[in-house]
Design a protein around this motif. Sequence first.
Motif, PDB file in Angstrom:
ATOM      1  N   UNK A 215      81.414 -86.903 -29.854  1.00 46.96           N
ATOM      2  CA  UNK A 215      81.270 -87.096 -31.219  1.00 46.96           C
ATOM      3  C   UNK A 215      81.201 -86.048 -32.074  1.00 46.96           C
ATOM      4  N   UNK A 216      80.606 -84.998 -31.619  1.00 42.58           N
ATOM      5  CA  UNK A 216      80.700 -83.656 -32.254  1.00 42.58           C
ATOM      6  C   UNK A 216      82.388 -83.106 -32.562  1.00 42.58           C
ATOM      7  N   UNK A 217      82.881 -83.087 -31.450  1.00 48.14           N
ATOM      8  CA  UNK A 217      84.113 -82.575 -31.729  1.00 48.14           C
ATOM      9  C   UNK A 217      85.119 -83.548 -32.736  1.00 48.14           C
ATOM     10  N   UNK A 218      84.689 -84.715 -32.743  1.00 46.57           N
ATOM     11  CA  UNK A 218      85.441 -85.685 -33.591  1.00 46.57           C
ATOM     12  C   UNK A 218      84.844 -85.595 -35.042  1.00 46.57           C
ATOM     13  N   UNK A 219      84.010 -84.711 -35.284  1.00 50.41           N
ATOM     14  CA  UNK A 219      83.218 -84.805 -36.593  1.00 50.41           C
ATOM     15  C   UNK A 219      82.389 -86.005 -36.937  1.00 50.41           C
ATOM     16  N   UNK A 220      81.994 -86.611 -35.920  1.00 52.05           N
ATOM     17  CA  UNK A 220      81.248 -87.972 -36.344  1.00 52.05           C
ATOM     18  C   UNK A 220      79.926 -87.884 -36.269  1.00 52.05           C
ATOM     19  N   UNK A 221      79.307 -86.858 -35.434  1.00 56.46           N
ATOM     20  CA  UNK A 221      77.714 -86.558 -35.233  1.00 56.46           C
ATOM     21  C   UNK A 221      77.553 -85.410 -34.689  1.00 56.46           C
ATOM     22  N   UNK A 222      76.677 -84.805 -35.203  1.00 54.20           N
ATOM     23  CA  UNK A 222      76.189 -83.437 -34.795  1.00 54.20           C
ATOM     24  C   UNK A 222      74.730 -83.521 -34.228  1.00 54.20           C
ATOM     25  N   UNK A 223      74.491 -82.687 -32.806  1.00 52.39           N
ATOM     26  CA  UNK A 223      73.425 -82.712 -32.201  1.00 52.39           C
ATOM     27  C   UNK A 223      72.156 -82.335 -33.158  1.00 52.39           C
ATOM     28  N   UNK A 224      72.534 -81.515 -34.334  1.00 55.89           N
ATOM     29  CA  UNK A 224      71.367 -80.885 -35.350  1.00 55.89           C
ATOM     30  C   UNK A 224      71.190 -82.224 -36.217  1.00 55.89           C
ATOM     31  N   UNK A 225      72.030 -83.204 -36.230  1.00 53.65           N
ATOM     32  CA  UNK A 225      72.016 -84.326 -37.102  1.00 53.65           C
ATOM     33  C   UNK A 225      70.694 -85.256 -36.766  1.00 53.65           C
ATOM     34  N   UNK A 226      70.682 -85.096 -35.554  1.00 53.97           N
ATOM     35  CA  UNK A 226      69.519 -86.255 -35.068  1.00 53.97           C
ATOM     36  C   UNK A 226      69.626 -87.732 -35.346  1.00 53.97           C
ATOM     37  N   UNK A 227      68.446 -88.137 -35.316  1.00 56.39           N
ATOM     38  CA  UNK A 227      67.308 -87.972 -34.965  1.00 56.39           C
ATOM     39  C   UNK A 227      67.093 -87.502 -33.476  1.00 56.39           C
ATOM     40  N   UNK A 228      66.126 -86.852 -33.053  1.00 57.37           N
ATOM     41  CA  UNK A 228      65.503 -85.970 -33.767  1.00 57.37           C
ATOM     42  C   UNK A 228      66.330 -84.478 -34.244  1.00 57.37           C
ATOM     43  N   UNK A 229      65.712 -83.943 -35.213  1.00 55.34           N
ATOM     44  CA  UNK A 229      66.313 -82.890 -35.782  1.00 55.34           C
ATOM     45  C   UNK A 229      66.215 -81.654 -35.218  1.00 55.34           C
ATOM     46  N   UNK A 230      66.959 -80.918 -34.777  1.00 57.47           N
ATOM     47  CA  UNK A 230      66.691 -79.661 -33.919  1.00 57.47           C
ATOM     48  C   UNK A 230      67.719 -78.635 -34.289  1.00 57.47           C
ATOM     49  N   UNK A 231      67.523 -77.229 -34.603  1.00 55.85           N
ATOM     50  CA  UNK A 231      68.535 -76.398 -35.057  1.00 55.85           C
ATOM     51  C   UNK A 231      69.575 -76.118 -34.309  1.00 55.85           C
ATOM     52  N   UNK A 232      70.623 -75.616 -34.781  1.00 54.15           N
ATOM     53  CA  UNK A 232      71.748 -75.321 -34.248  1.00 54.15           C
ATOM     54  C   UNK A 232      72.380 -73.927 -34.634  1.00 54.15           C
ATOM     55  N   UNK A 233      73.478 -73.499 -34.022  1.00 58.44           N
ATOM     56  CA  UNK A 233      73.949 -72.161 -34.513  1.00 58.44           C
ATOM     57  C   UNK A 233      74.078 -71.724 -35.885  1.00 58.44           C
ATOM     58  N   UNK A 234      74.200 -72.875 -36.809  1.00 61.53           N
ATOM     59  CA  UNK A 234      74.523 -72.582 -38.133  1.00 61.53           C
ATOM     60  C   UNK A 234      74.138 -74.072 -38.751  1.00 61.53           C
ATOM     61  N   UNK A 235      74.147 -73.852 -39.934  1.00 61.84           N
ATOM     62  CA  UNK A 235      73.998 -75.230 -41.063  1.00 61.84           C
ATOM     63  C   UNK A 235      72.637 -76.035 -40.693  1.00 61.84           C
ATOM     64  N   UNK A 236      71.345 -75.089 -40.710  1.00 63.67           N
ATOM     65  CA  UNK A 236      70.275 -75.638 -40.422  1.00 63.67           C
ATOM     66  C   UNK A 236      69.582 -76.122 -41.669  1.00 63.67           C
ATOM     67  N   UNK A 237      70.145 -76.469 -42.829  1.00 61.25           N
ATOM     68  CA  UNK A 237      69.394 -76.816 -43.755  1.00 61.25           C
ATOM     69  C   UNK A 237      69.316 -78.440 -43.841  1.00 61.25           C
ATOM     70  N   UNK A 238      68.241 -78.983 -44.493  1.00 58.53           N
ATOM     71  CA  UNK A 238      68.174 -80.421 -44.694  1.00 58.53           C
ATOM     72  C   UNK A 238      67.424 -80.576 -46.036  1.00 58.53           C
ATOM     73  N   UNK A 239      67.922 -81.544 -46.910  1.00 57.86           N
ATOM     74  CA  UNK A 239      67.148 -81.650 -48.129  1.00 57.86           C
ATOM     75  C   UNK A 239      66.919 -83.033 -47.838  1.00 57.86           C
ATOM     76  N   UNK A 240      65.574 -83.234 -48.688  1.00 55.41           N
ATOM     77  CA  UNK A 240      64.636 -84.371 -48.807  1.00 55.41           C
ATOM     78  C   UNK A 240      64.519 -84.729 -50.121  1.00 55.41           C
ATOM     79  N   UNK A 241      64.735 -86.026 -50.512  1.00 59.26           N
ATOM     80  CA  UNK A 241      64.651 -86.655 -51.754  1.00 59.26           C
ATOM     81  C   UNK A 241      63.568 -87.849 -51.644  1.00 59.26           C
ATOM     82  N   UNK A 242      62.721 -88.349 -52.406  1.00 62.62           N
ATOM     83  CA  UNK A 242      61.836 -89.129 -52.175  1.00 62.62           C
ATOM     84  C   UNK A 242      61.611 -90.120 -53.427  1.00 62.62           C
TER      85      UNK A 242
END
Length: 324
Positions: free
Chosen positions: A158-185
């Motif tokens: 799924x990651x190679x196909x740009x569908x889902x990254x391991x850092x997307x989670x859940x759970x949300x764990x860091x990867x080698x880059x793009x480790x930002x998450x924006x929360x809106x309530x």
Amino acid sequence: MRGLIHVAPMIVVLLLTAMPAAAQPSPGAAKTWTVPRTPDGRPDLQGLWNNTTLTPLERPRNFSSKEFFATEEEAAAYAKGIVDRREQDPNDGANDVADPNVWWERATTVVATGRTSLIIDPPDGRIPALTPEAQNRMTSARAATSQHPADRAADRSLQERCLLSPTSGPPMLPGPYNNNYQIVQTPDYVMITIEMIHDVRIIPLDGRPHLPPSMRKWLGDSVGHWENNTLVVDTTNFTDQTHFRGSDRNLHLIERFTRTGPETILYQFTVDDPTAFVKPWTAELPMVRSAGPMYEFACHEGNFALGRMLSIARQAEKAAQGVR
């Protein structure tokens, strides 16, 4: 891929520089901060957060039963060893450019709690053993991948196909880059935008039940509620394609988000999947406020690698048949 990751060291310093006793504020200092709240009275989790850390998910074998580093010096030596090996690794893609920070967003030290692993339960800091059922499933999956590694795009991850990254989670764990998450309530929803592959989780807080078992989602079906000052997110209905550390479609995930300071959220998650693991397990890590900005990760638009993988597979098939 983000280009301006030079802000990462500043983010990491806020998260990672101190160790257990020294990291704790004095009792007087702790009383000066109160949890900020939204207009509806809930703890305010909004903003841009980063979870980059050098601490591994599982405790390294050489630390055995050591839950915490004994001293700041021991933690610093461990971190330096990892950074030095990384910089000397000729297979590390970061060595191909003049400035490795252009490509990577990597921590340089461990979490401020001084833990030797993100896993806090079981006590050994390791992921529990897979069930026999899960082991057989993984063996079959590896065999299928070996026999048909790239017959079609769907054979790739799924990651190679740009569908889902391991850092997307859940759970949300860091990867080698793009480790930002924006929360809106809002009073009725919490939205989490994930920088990697720009996924978005929209979590209702209105008490609705989970989707029917027949409806499955790559990110699962999340519903949330508040327990005092902690946002609790309950996620089920995963697909059979999202194998987090060996999990299957029966994964039941509980996440907890708690503001612990002006610049930090404590993120904790519990993995419960009786058909995959012999017992549940829990991990936690800090999320630190990031100056941003968050960049679009245009994965599909720049995904030339997938086509090339399929092309190389066709060439290999022709070569095996003696065809040029």
